[in-house]
Design a protein around this motif. Structure first.
Motif, PDB file in Angstrom:
ATOM      1  N   GLN A  29     -15.876  -4.965  -3.263  1.00 36.18           N
ATOM      2  CA  GLN A  29     -15.698  -5.002  -1.824  1.00 36.18           C
ATOM      3  C   GLN A  29     -14.212  -4.934  -1.426  1.00 36.18           C
ATOM      4  OE1 GLN A  29     -14.510  -7.499   0.407  1.00 36.18           O
ATOM      5  NE2 GLN A  29     -15.079  -6.295   2.216  1.00 36.18           N
ATOM      6  N   PRO A  30     -13.317  -5.651  -2.115  1.00 36.85           N
ATOM      7  CA  PRO A  30     -11.893  -5.533  -1.772  1.00 36.85           C
ATOM      8  C   PRO A  30     -11.351  -4.112  -1.941  1.00 36.85           C
ATOM      9  CG  PRO A  30     -12.277  -7.514  -3.060  1.00 36.85           C
ATOM     10  CD  PRO A  30     -13.551  -6.724  -3.103  1.00 36.85           C
ATOM     11  N   ARG A  31     -11.776  -3.441  -3.017  1.00 35.14           N
ATOM     12  CA  ARG A  31     -11.301  -2.064  -3.229  1.00 35.14           C
ATOM     13  C   ARG A  31     -11.772  -1.161  -2.091  1.00 35.14           C
ATOM     14  NH1 ARG A  31     -13.035   1.928  -8.280  1.00 35.14           N
ATOM     15  NH2 ARG A  31     -12.129   3.832  -7.394  1.00 35.14           N
ATOM     16  N   LEU A  32     -13.030  -1.300  -1.692  1.00 37.90           N
ATOM     17  CA  LEU A  32     -13.558  -0.478  -0.604  1.00 37.90           C
ATOM     18  C   LEU A  32     -12.836  -0.783   0.706  1.00 37.90           C
ATOM     19  CD1 LEU A  32     -15.628   1.497   0.565  1.00 37.90           C
ATOM     20  CD2 LEU A  32     -17.224  -0.419   0.798  1.00 37.90           C
ATOM     21  N   SER A  33     -12.669  -2.060   0.989  1.00 36.44           N
ATOM     22  CA  SER A  33     -12.005  -2.460   2.227  1.00 36.44           C
ATOM     23  C   SER A  33     -10.578  -1.935   2.284  1.00 36.44           C
ATOM     24  CB  SER A  33     -12.010  -3.988   2.347  1.00 36.44           C
ATOM     25  OG  SER A  33     -11.430  -4.399   3.561  1.00 36.44           O
ATOM     26  N   ASN A  34      -9.858  -2.005   1.165  1.00 38.29           N
ATOM     27  CA  ASN A  34      -8.478  -1.500   1.121  1.00 38.29           C
ATOM     28  C   ASN A  34      -8.435   0.008   1.320  1.00 38.29           C
ATOM     29  OD1 ASN A  34      -7.298  -4.016   0.720  1.00 38.29           O
ATOM     30  ND2 ASN A  34      -7.402  -3.867  -1.511  1.00 38.29           N
ATOM     31  N   ALA A  35      -9.391   0.711   0.741  1.00 39.12           N
ATOM     32  CA  ALA A  35      -9.438   2.173   0.889  1.00 39.12           C
ATOM     33  C   ALA A  35      -9.653   2.554   2.350  1.00 39.12           C
ATOM     34  CB  ALA A  35     -10.551   2.749   0.015  1.00 39.12           C
ATOM     35  N   ILE A  36     -10.528   1.809   3.045  1.00 40.45           N
ATOM     36  CA  ILE A  36     -10.780   2.092   4.455  1.00 40.45           C
ATOM     37  C   ILE A  36      -9.536   1.778   5.286  1.00 40.45           C
ATOM     38  CG2 ILE A  36     -12.152   1.467   6.474  1.00 40.45           C
ATOM     39  CD1 ILE A  36     -13.671   3.125   4.421  1.00 40.45           C
ATOM     40  N   LYS A  37      -8.875   0.658   4.988  1.00 40.83           N
ATOM     41  CA  LYS A  37      -7.662   0.291   5.724  1.00 40.83           C
ATOM     42  C   LYS A  37      -6.569   1.342   5.541  1.00 40.83           C
ATOM     43  CE  LYS A  37      -8.384  -4.727   5.664  1.00 40.83           C
ATOM     44  NZ  LYS A  37      -7.929  -6.019   5.102  1.00 40.83           N
ATOM     45  N   GLU A  38      -6.416   1.851   4.306  1.00 42.96           N
ATOM     46  CA  GLU A  38      -5.412   2.884   4.048  1.00 42.96           C
ATOM     47  C   GLU A  38      -5.735   4.166   4.817  1.00 42.96           C
ATOM     48  OE1 GLU A  38      -5.292   3.383  -0.144  1.00 42.96           O
ATOM     49  OE2 GLU A  38      -4.426   1.400  -0.546  1.00 42.96           O
ATOM     50  N   LEU A  39      -7.028   4.496   4.874  1.00 46.88           N
ATOM     51  CA  LEU A  39      -7.441   5.686   5.618  1.00 46.88           C
ATOM     52  C   LEU A  39      -7.146   5.517   7.099  1.00 46.88           C
ATOM     53  CD1 LEU A  39      -8.891   8.422   5.823  1.00 46.88           C
ATOM     54  CD2 LEU A  39     -11.073   7.160   5.913  1.00 46.88           C
ATOM     55  N   GLU A  40      -7.497   4.353   7.658  1.00 43.25           N
ATOM     56  CA  GLU A  40      -7.240   4.095   9.075  1.00 43.25           C
ATOM     57  C   GLU A  40      -5.743   4.142   9.383  1.00 43.25           C
ATOM     58  OE1 GLU A  40     -10.910   1.253  10.539  1.00 43.25           O
ATOM     59  OE2 GLU A  40      -9.337   0.334   9.311  1.00 43.25           O
ATOM     60  N   LYS A  41      -4.958   3.608   8.483  1.00 42.04           N
ATOM     61  CA  LYS A  41      -3.503   3.620   8.681  1.00 42.04           C
ATOM     62  C   LYS A  41      -2.970   5.040   8.675  1.00 42.04           C
ATOM     63  CE  LYS A  41       0.800   1.721   6.775  1.00 42.04           C
ATOM     64  NZ  LYS A  41       1.394   0.876   5.696  1.00 42.04           N
ATOM     65  N   GLU A  42      -3.495   5.859   7.771  1.00 46.01           N
ATOM     66  CA  GLU A  42      -3.005   7.236   7.644  1.00 46.01           C
ATOM     67  C   GLU A  42      -3.365   8.068   8.872  1.00 46.01           C
ATOM     68  OE1 GLU A  42      -3.416  11.129   4.662  1.00 46.01           O
ATOM     69  OE2 GLU A  42      -4.440   9.247   4.192  1.00 46.01           O
ATOM     70  N   ILE A  43      -4.609   7.926   9.369  1.00 48.84           N
ATOM     71  CA  ILE A  43      -5.036   8.769  10.488  1.00 48.84           C
ATOM     72  C   ILE A  43      -4.736   8.117  11.843  1.00 48.84           C
ATOM     73  CG2 ILE A  43      -6.819   9.900   9.109  1.00 48.84           C
ATOM     74  CD1 ILE A  43      -8.898   8.150  10.424  1.00 48.84           C
ATOM     75  N   LYS A  44      -4.228   6.884  11.804  1.00 52.16           N
ATOM     76  CA  LYS A  44      -3.741   6.178  13.003  1.00 52.16           C
ATOM     77  C   LYS A  44      -4.845   5.901  14.030  1.00 52.16           C
ATOM     78  CE  LYS A  44       1.024   7.904  12.671  1.00 52.16           C
ATOM     79  NZ  LYS A  44       0.828   8.591  11.361  1.00 52.16           N
ATOM     80  N   ILE A  45      -6.051   5.622  13.546  1.00 51.88           N
ATOM     81  CA  ILE A  45      -7.121   5.159  14.433  1.00 51.88           C
ATOM     82  C   ILE A  45      -7.891   4.050  13.720  1.00 51.88           C
ATOM     83  CG2 ILE A  45      -7.395   7.453  15.470  1.00 51.88           C
ATOM     84  CD1 ILE A  45     -10.120   7.612  13.981  1.00 51.88           C
ATOM     85  N   THR A  46      -8.621   3.259  14.489  1.00 51.59           N
ATOM     86  CA  THR A  46      -9.519   2.258  13.919  1.00 51.59           C
ATOM     87  C   THR A  46     -10.917   2.861  13.838  1.00 51.59           C
ATOM     88  OG1 THR A  46      -8.232   0.431  14.844  1.00 51.59           O
ATOM     89  CG2 THR A  46     -10.515  -0.038  14.217  1.00 51.59           C
ATOM     90  N   ILE A  47     -11.427   2.997  12.626  1.00 53.24           N
ATOM     91  CA  ILE A  47     -12.762   3.575  12.445  1.00 53.24           C
ATOM     92  C   ILE A  47     -13.834   2.514  12.650  1.00 53.24           C
ATOM     93  CG2 ILE A  47     -14.296   4.800  10.868  1.00 53.24           C
ATOM     94  CD1 ILE A  47     -11.814   5.782   9.378  1.00 53.24           C
ATOM     95  N   PHE A  48     -13.597   1.319  12.094  1.00 53.41           N
ATOM     96  CA  PHE A  48     -14.604   0.264  12.131  1.00 53.41           C
ATOM     97  C   PHE A  48     -14.042  -1.010  12.760  1.00 53.41           C
ATOM     98  CE2 PHE A  48     -15.552   2.745   8.236  1.00 53.41           C
ATOM     99  CZ  PHE A  48     -16.806   3.223   8.594  1.00 53.41           C
ATOM    100  N   ILE A  49     -14.894  -1.686  13.510  1.00 58.76           N
ATOM    101  CA  ILE A  49     -14.593  -3.039  13.978  1.00 58.76           C
ATOM    102  C   ILE A  49     -15.348  -3.998  13.080  1.00 58.76           C
ATOM    103  CG2 ILE A  49     -14.821  -4.681  15.875  1.00 58.76           C
ATOM    104  CD1 ILE A  49     -14.666  -2.317  17.803  1.00 58.76           C
ATOM    105  N   ARG A  50     -14.619  -4.893  12.407  1.00 59.12           N
ATOM    106  CA  ARG A  50     -15.232  -5.828  11.475  1.00 59.12           C
ATOM    107  C   ARG A  50     -15.692  -7.078  12.221  1.00 59.12           C
ATOM    108  NH1 ARG A  50     -11.506  -1.825   9.889  1.00 59.12           N
ATOM    109  NH2 ARG A  50     -11.415  -1.614   7.607  1.00 59.12           N
ATOM    110  N   THR A  51     -16.914  -7.521  11.955  1.00 53.91           N
ATOM    111  CA  THR A  51     -17.445  -8.763  12.520  1.00 53.91           C
ATOM    112  C   THR A  51     -18.141  -9.538  11.411  1.00 53.91           C
ATOM    113  OG1 THR A  51     -19.653  -7.933  13.081  1.00 53.91           O
ATOM    114  CG2 THR A  51     -17.885  -7.519  14.675  1.00 53.91           C
ATOM    115  N   ASN A  52     -18.540 -10.767  11.728  1.00 54.70           N
ATOM    116  CA  ASN A  52     -19.275 -11.573  10.751  1.00 54.70           C
ATOM    117  C   ASN A  52     -20.638 -10.967  10.415  1.00 54.70           C
ATOM    118  OD1 ASN A  52     -17.221 -13.460  10.624  1.00 54.70           O
ATOM    119  ND2 ASN A  52     -18.070 -14.728  12.265  1.00 54.70           N
ATOM    120  N   ARG A  53     -21.148 -10.124  11.295  1.00 52.90           N
ATOM    121  CA  ARG A  53     -22.479  -9.521  11.099  1.00 52.90           C
ATOM    122  C   ARG A  53     -22.401  -8.139  10.457  1.00 52.90           C
ATOM    123  NH1 ARG A  53     -25.823 -10.044  16.558  1.00 52.90           N
ATOM    124  NH2 ARG A  53     -27.420  -9.268  15.121  1.00 52.90           N
ATOM    125  N   GLY A  54     -21.208  -7.670  10.152  1.00 52.27           N
ATOM    126  CA  GLY A  54     -21.071  -6.352   9.541  1.00 52.27           C
ATOM    127  C   GLY A  54     -19.967  -5.564  10.222  1.00 52.27           C
TER     128      GLY A  54
END
Length: 302
Positions: A29-54
């Motif tokens: 899960q940490p590897r996946l989360s980091n990959a998504i964060k790096e992608l969001e940083k590169e394209i300069k948008i937020t793809i996902f909003i993280r919540t306790n429910r997903g």
């Protein structure tokens, strides 16, 4: 930006959860989360909003994922044609209200176009969840109905979520009852004649507003009401309890023999059944084939 990052992002959108996507992808899960964060940083948008429910997909994220899906589909086609010795694994999902013709079209799609490897998903679920599934790209398509009563509310909700509604067909309301029901011999049935029989409907959970009901005329007061969560139960109650439900007249006899019949309901109403999809997502080849299968299924079973 890499193809792997695109695959990761699409899987997260499909599962609606970082943990579920990580298990499906066989990564931590940490590897996946980091990959998504790096992608969001590169394209300069937020793809996902993280919540306790997903996670939920942002409007910008949905547009990005629409393009990402097209890129991966084209890549898979190239890989299958030039690099792979076996067809690429196919993915397709649809969320729908409890329509037999929708399930039947799904069966035909899998039988005809399922490759040696595929992951297809049919979600028969609540109206609000169908809308959320398509908004968050867990499903490519959704199937719901509109009526004079719910149309303005649902179309507003779809617009707010960047979703579109495309009509498949229009039908007059019918009463579904067993062939042994006391009203089975009538050419048409009035609402008054249904007063003494159990009204069967699909429960909608937390979003139980009349606007989300799967049954037209849901605001009318009834003496007897039974709410269920699946089609099998509703058929059993039609046969065993002389219950009824109101829907379109599309119900394939080959699934239940002649046990269930559809009798026209004597009201001045129409049911508009249609497809919902995200406005920024182009239908995949399987999506187009499924829509064609739904049209064929409903015409055959009407």
């Amino acid at each position: 930006m890499t193809l792997q990052q695109l695959k990761y992002a699409l899987e997260v959108a499909s599962k609606g959860s970082m943990n579920e996507a990580a298990r499906s992808l066989f990564v931590s899960q940490p590897r996946l989360s980091n990959a998504i964060k790096e992608l969001e940083k590169e394209i300069k948008i937020t793809i996902f909003i993280r919540t306790n429910r997903g996670v939920t997909v942002t409007n910008e994220g949905a547009e990005f994922l629409g393009y990402a899906r097209q890129v991966l589909q084209q890549y898979n086609m190239l890989e299958e044609k030039y690099l792979s010795e076996k067809p690429a694994k196919q993915h397709f999902s649809v969320s729908t209200q409890h329509y037999t013709f929708a399930a039947n079209a799904f069966v035909e799609l899998v039988k005809e176009f399922g490759a040696s490897e595929y992951e297809f998903t049919l979600r028969e679920t609540k109206t609000y969840e169908i809308i959320e599934d398509v908004k968050n790209l867990r499903s490519e398509l959704g199937i719901i109905y509109l009526s004079n009563y719910n149309e303005s509310v649902l179309l507003k909700l779809l617009k707010e979520r960047d979703l579109t509604f495309s009509e498949l067909f229009t039908a007059k309301p019918h009463v579904f009852i067993s062939k042994s029901h006391p009203l089975a011999d009538k050419e048409s049935i009035s609402l008054e004649e249904l007063d003494d029989y159990p009204c069967l409907s699909f429960e909608q959970g937390a979003y139980n507003s009349f606007y989300f009901s799967e049954e037209i005329l849901s605001t009318r007061s009834v003496k007897k009401s039974i709410k269920v969560s699946d089609r099998a139960a509703i058929v059993n109650f039609m046969i065993g309890l002389d219950g009824y439900t109101i829907s379109s007249g599309v119900f394939p006899k080959y699934l239940h023999g002649d046990d269930i019949i559809a009798v026209p309901l004597n009201v001045d109403e129409l049911i508009r059944v249609g497809i919902i999809q995200h406005k920024d997502v182009t239908l995949s080849r399987l999506g187009e084939i499924y829509v064609d299968a739904v049209n064929y299924s409903h015409l055959r079973d009407a």
